[in-house]
Design an enzyme around this catalytic site. Structure first.
Site, mmCIF file in Angstrom:
data_model
loop_
_atom_site.group_PDB
_atom_site.id
_atom_site.type_symbol
_atom_site.label_atom_id
_atom_site.label_comp_id
_atom_site.label_asym_id
_atom_site.label_seq_id
_atom_site.Cartn_x
_atom_site.Cartn_y
_atom_site.Cartn_z
ATOM 1 N N ASP A 30 0.747 -1.152 -0.082
ATOM 2 C CA ASP A 30 0.029 0.098 -0.069
ATOM 3 C C ASP A 30 0.801 1.136 0.017
ATOM 4 O OD1 ASP A 30 -1.799 2.023 1.043
ATOM 5 O OD2 ASP A 30 -3.187 0.574 1.336
ATOM 6 N N ILE A 31 0.356 2.202 -0.842
ATOM 7 C CA ILE A 31 1.416 3.379 -1.077
ATOM 8 C C ILE A 31 1.219 4.328 0.396
ATOM 9 C CG2 ILE A 31 1.736 3.367 -3.251
ATOM 10 C CD1 ILE A 31 -0.209 5.466 -3.393
ATOM 11 N N ASN A 87 -12.927 -3.181 3.149
ATOM 12 C CA ASN A 87 -14.183 -2.163 3.223
ATOM 13 C C ASN A 87 -15.020 -2.396 2.329
ATOM 14 O OD1 ASN A 87 -12.365 -1.246 5.431
ATOM 15 N ND2 ASN A 87 -11.288 -0.003 3.985
ATOM 16 N N HIS A 100 -11.045 -5.495 -2.550
ATOM 17 C CA HIS A 100 -9.381 -5.935 -2.255
ATOM 18 C C HIS A 100 -9.335 -6.150 -0.519
ATOM 19 C CE1 HIS A 100 -9.841 -1.544 -1.814
ATOM 20 N NE2 HIS A 100 -8.923 -1.521 -1.065
#
Length: 111
Positions: A30-31, A87, A100
């Protein structure tokens, strides 16, 4: 989906730091990590949200979770524990509308 960021990552149009890949899923860092280790695990098939999953996708949905387990083991987090989160929808905190999982590890989480 031409405007989906994760589909662009799958197509190689947007770079990512890949942690795991097989014929059905891709996992990348994750960025905007929320933990010392934070990866996103996505199906290669575009499914917008959990609500869009159908019975034909049961195996793929299960593969997302077994991939989380594999990555946690490979990265050395399986014994200490890790968090897996999904989510669903804007109200559920989903930002990218390509289903995801978040795999977070490397710190102690509270309930």
């Amino acid at each position: 989906m031409s405007d989906c960021l994760f589909c662009k990552i799958l197509a190689g149009e947007v770079p990512s730091d890949v942690v795991y890949e097989d014929e059905h899923v891709l996992a990348f860092k994750d960025i905007y990590p929320q933990a010392p280790f934070h990866v996103l695990i996505i199906p290669k098939k575009h499914i917008s949200t959990l609500n869009d999953l159908d019975v034909n996708d049961n195996e793929l949905a299960g593969r997302l979770f077994t991939t989380a387990k594999i990555i946690a083991q490979e990265q050395g987090f399986a014994d200490d524990g890790y968090r897996v989160q999904m989510n669903c929808g804007e109200g559920g905190g989903q930002i990218i509308f390509h289903m995801h999982l978040h795999l977070l590890a490397g710190k102690k989480f509270s309930a």
